[in-house]
Motif scaffolding. Structure first.
Motif, PDB file in Angstrom:
ATOM      1  N   LEU A  91       6.851  -5.395  -7.922  1.00 29.84           N
ATOM      2  CA  LEU A  91       5.345  -6.073  -6.971  1.00 29.84           C
ATOM      3  C   LEU A  91       4.443  -5.627  -7.250  1.00 29.84           C
ATOM      4  O   LEU A  91       2.736  -5.980  -7.379  1.00 29.84           O
ATOM      5  N   ILE A  92       4.344  -4.735  -8.008  1.00 26.92           N
ATOM      6  CA  ILE A  92       2.666  -3.432  -8.085  1.00 26.92           C
ATOM      7  C   ILE A  92       2.466  -3.748  -9.694  1.00 26.92           C
ATOM      8  O   ILE A  92       1.350  -4.096  -9.615  1.00 26.92           O
ATOM      9  N   GLY A  93       3.362  -4.495 -10.647  1.00 27.05           N
ATOM     10  CA  GLY A  93       3.137  -5.497 -12.091  1.00 27.05           C
ATOM     11  C   GLY A  93       1.860  -6.712 -11.760  1.00 27.05           C
ATOM     12  O   GLY A  93       1.339  -6.989 -11.894  1.00 27.05           O
ATOM     13  N   LEU A  94       2.916  -7.260 -11.034  1.00 29.26           N
ATOM     14  CA  LEU A  94       2.343  -8.851 -10.046  1.00 29.26           C
ATOM     15  C   LEU A  94       0.763  -8.387  -9.077  1.00 29.26           C
ATOM     16  O   LEU A  94       0.261  -9.059  -9.756  1.00 29.26           O
ATOM     17  N   GLU A  95       0.824  -7.151  -9.068  1.00 28.11           N
ATOM     18  CA  GLU A  95      -0.532  -7.157  -8.830  1.00 28.11           C
ATOM     19  C   GLU A  95      -1.544  -6.054  -9.678  1.00 28.11           C
ATOM     20  O   GLU A  95      -2.584  -6.527  -9.533  1.00 28.11           O
ATOM     21  N   GLY A 153      -5.973  -2.256   1.238  1.00 23.61           N
ATOM     22  CA  GLY A 153      -5.343  -1.451   1.717  1.00 23.61           C
ATOM     23  C   GLY A 153      -4.147  -1.686   1.138  1.00 23.61           C
ATOM     24  O   GLY A 153      -3.630  -0.897   1.855  1.00 23.61           O
ATOM     25  N   SER A 154      -4.017  -3.023   0.392  1.00 27.49           N
ATOM     26  CA  SER A 154      -2.424  -2.671   0.369  1.00 27.49           C
ATOM     27  C   SER A 154      -2.031  -0.960  -0.935  1.00 27.49           C
ATOM     28  O   SER A 154      -2.377  -1.404  -1.398  1.00 27.49           O
ATOM     29  N   SER A 155      -1.192  -0.368  -0.532  1.00 25.81           N
ATOM     30  CA  SER A 155      -0.536   0.465  -1.016  1.00 25.81           C
ATOM     31  C   SER A 155      -0.058  -0.383  -2.223  1.00 25.81           C
ATOM     32  O   SER A 155      -0.327   0.476  -3.517  1.00 25.81           O
ATOM     33  N   LEU A 156       0.558  -0.980  -2.713  1.00 27.54           N
ATOM     34  CA  LEU A 156       0.586  -2.178  -3.893  1.00 27.54           C
ATOM     35  C   LEU A 156      -0.488  -2.037  -4.353  1.00 27.54           C
ATOM     36  O   LEU A 156      -0.198  -1.796  -5.841  1.00 27.54           O
ATOM     37  N   LEU A 157      -1.090  -3.057  -4.218  1.00 33.98           N
ATOM     38  CA  LEU A 157      -2.467  -3.419  -4.569  1.00 33.98           C
ATOM     39  C   LEU A 157      -3.465  -2.208  -5.028  1.00 33.98           C
ATOM     40  O   LEU A 157      -3.927  -1.418  -6.314  1.00 33.98           O
ATOM     41  N   GLU A 158      -3.397  -0.223  -3.901  1.00 30.73           N
ATOM     42  CA  GLU A 158      -3.828   0.559  -4.841  1.00 30.73           C
ATOM     43  C   GLU A 158      -3.393   1.960  -6.083  1.00 30.73           C
ATOM     44  O   GLU A 158      -3.720   1.878  -6.700  1.00 30.73           O
ATOM     45  N   ILE A 211       1.194   6.963  -5.444  1.00 31.95           N
ATOM     46  CA  ILE A 211       0.267   7.348  -5.006  1.00 31.95           C
ATOM     47  C   ILE A 211       0.516   9.128  -4.628  1.00 31.95           C
ATOM     48  O   ILE A 211      -0.659   9.542  -5.064  1.00 31.95           O
ATOM     49  N   GLU A 212       1.188   8.974  -3.844  1.00 33.18           N
ATOM     50  CA  GLU A 212       0.725  10.203  -3.211  1.00 33.18           C
ATOM     51  C   GLU A 212       0.875  11.569  -4.587  1.00 33.18           C
ATOM     52  O   GLU A 212       0.144  12.208  -5.051  1.00 33.18           O
ATOM     53  N   LYS A 213       2.239  11.566  -5.127  1.00 34.43           N
ATOM     54  CA  LYS A 213       1.893  12.339  -6.281  1.00 34.43           C
ATOM     55  C   LYS A 213       1.167  11.734  -7.885  1.00 34.43           C
ATOM     56  O   LYS A 213       1.012  13.518  -7.975  1.00 34.43           O
ATOM     57  N   LEU A 214       0.570  10.867  -7.677  1.00 33.60           N
ATOM     58  CA  LEU A 214      -0.735  10.503  -8.583  1.00 33.60           C
ATOM     59  C   LEU A 214      -1.976  11.469  -7.882  1.00 33.60           C
ATOM     60  O   LEU A 214      -2.334  12.152  -9.298  1.00 33.60           O
ATOM     61  N   LYS A 215      -1.986  11.712  -7.134  1.00 33.53           N
ATOM     62  CA  LYS A 215      -2.929  12.230  -5.646  1.00 33.53           C
ATOM     63  C   LYS A 215      -3.012  13.478  -6.333  1.00 33.53           C
ATOM     64  O   LYS A 215      -4.355  14.563  -6.129  1.00 33.53           O
ATOM     65  N   SER A 216      -1.469  14.006  -5.833  1.00 37.70           N
ATOM     66  CA  SER A 216      -1.692  15.745  -6.452  1.00 37.70           C
ATOM     67  C   SER A 216      -1.438  16.124  -8.191  1.00 37.70           C
ATOM     68  O   SER A 216      -1.383  17.498  -7.896  1.00 37.70           O
TER      69      SER A 216
END
Length: 359
Positions: free
Chosen positions: A157-161, A171-176, A218-223
């Protein structure tokens, strides 16, 4: 040229014993999520992570960087796989096919028709007969046709987004997640070395592999302080240019089609044209076409249109670029016989001709 079932069979044959893999992937959300799906598949079937080496690809011809190609040929892996990136020039593909034991390419972009004549090159571009025409099916979607695992659904789904193939709510976590990967993977610093770019992209893939879902990623990326600092710097440049584009009036109009020509301004010297389009122009207005470019010693162009009768990939293909019908581009091109301004003028004229013919 084989179908998905045949390619899966070939992969399974290569999983026995201590096989080694080299994977080249397009450095966007689609390419990285697809690579993560593929690596998960290999790991699940007994391949050791240390036997899988990955290389990001984001250049004019969608080829391996020369230093990466030398490393691959020196290591002599059992299987070389390109994910989400078929080349627009065939010399490297012929070379890899000659040297590699097995060469697999899984892609969905436009590529030269001559590619189908390369013997023993397994390429599954799409489930349609028009093999050289770009389609809007993402690689991750296609890969899941035979690498299906429910635990990989969020990666797909991330790839599709990331390839603008779905319409998620803001606001979708997949889109983010897709947007952040595109920003960090597609954007290069002007003075950035190949090794620096490679480390950044491979770090993103490894974070995807370590995560359980999009919010966790997203949490891992931001940290990660390095990735967050780079992301925040890039996003400032993207927002600045996106706002300027939104405020501009059409550069010209042809047959009720509005065409916007915009030159990127990046104070922090990032090449952000593709990230702007994927993150801010997911849905352009009716009969609008954008040509966004950056130019210094090289030329990078991104085309985006809502006119279904215009094929951006064919226009970009004139200069070894490519992509999809509604969006395509040229990356870091160094014109041979013309100045960059002349090359850009020629491209704009071709765009005008395409719009005039789109009746």
């Amino acid at each position: 040229m084989l179908n998905f079932e045949s390619t899966q069979k070939i992969l399974l044959e290569k999983l026995h014993g201590k096989k080694t893999f080299a994977i080249g992937y397009h450095a966007d959300a689609d390419g990285m999520s697809s690579t993560s799906i593929l690596i998960n598949y290999l790991l699940k079937n007994g391949v050791l992570r240390e036997n899988i080496t990955i290389y990001p690809i984001n250049n004019l011809h969608r080829n391996f960087e020369l230093s990466h190609l030398k490393e691959i040929m020196s290591n002599q892996p059992d299987v070389v796989i390109c994910v989400d990136c078929a080349t627009s020039k065939l010399e490297q593909f012929y070379y890899i096919r000659e040297k590699a034991k097995t060469f697999i390419c899984i892609d969905h972009h436009m590529f030269p028709p001559e590619i189908i004549n390369i013997p023993h090159l397994y390429i599954n571009s799409r489930m349609f007969p028009e093999l050289t025409e770009p389609q809007n099916f993402t690689t991750s979607k296609l890969m899941n046709s035979f690498l299906f695992d429910p635990s990989n659904a969020w990666l797909e789904l991330i790839g599709l987004e990331g390839d603008v193939a779905t319409q998620s709510m803001q606001g979708s976590s997949l889109l983010e997640a897709a947007n952040q990967i595109n920003i960090l993977g597609l954007v290069k610093e002007k003075e950035e070395s190949i090794d620096e770019f490679t480390n950044r992209c491979n770090l993103l893939v490894n974070l995807l592999l370590e995560s359980n879902n999009a919010p966790n990623f997203i949490e891992k990326l931001k940290s990660n302080k390095f990735l967050k600092k780079t992301h925040d710097t890039i996003i400032n440049d993207i927002h600045y240019n996106a706002q300027k584009i939104l405020e501009m009036k059409p550069t010209f109009e042809i047959n009720h089609n509005k065409i916007f020509i915009y030159k990127i301004h990046s104070p922090n010297k990032f090449n952000i044209a593709e990230a702007i389009l994927k993150n801010h122009f997911r849905h352009v207005g009716y009969n609008e076409t954008y040509l966004i470019y950056s130019a210094d010693d090289t030329l990078t162009v991104r085309l985006y249109t809502s006119n279904t009768k215009i094929d951006c990939s064919k226009i970009a293909g004139l200069l070894y670029g490519g992509g999809h019908t509604n969006r395509a581009g040229i990356t870091d091109m160094k014109p041979d016989d013309l100045t960059i301004d002349m090359t850009l003028d020629m491209l704009i004229e071709k765009l005008k001709d395409a719009i005039k013919d789109a009746k």
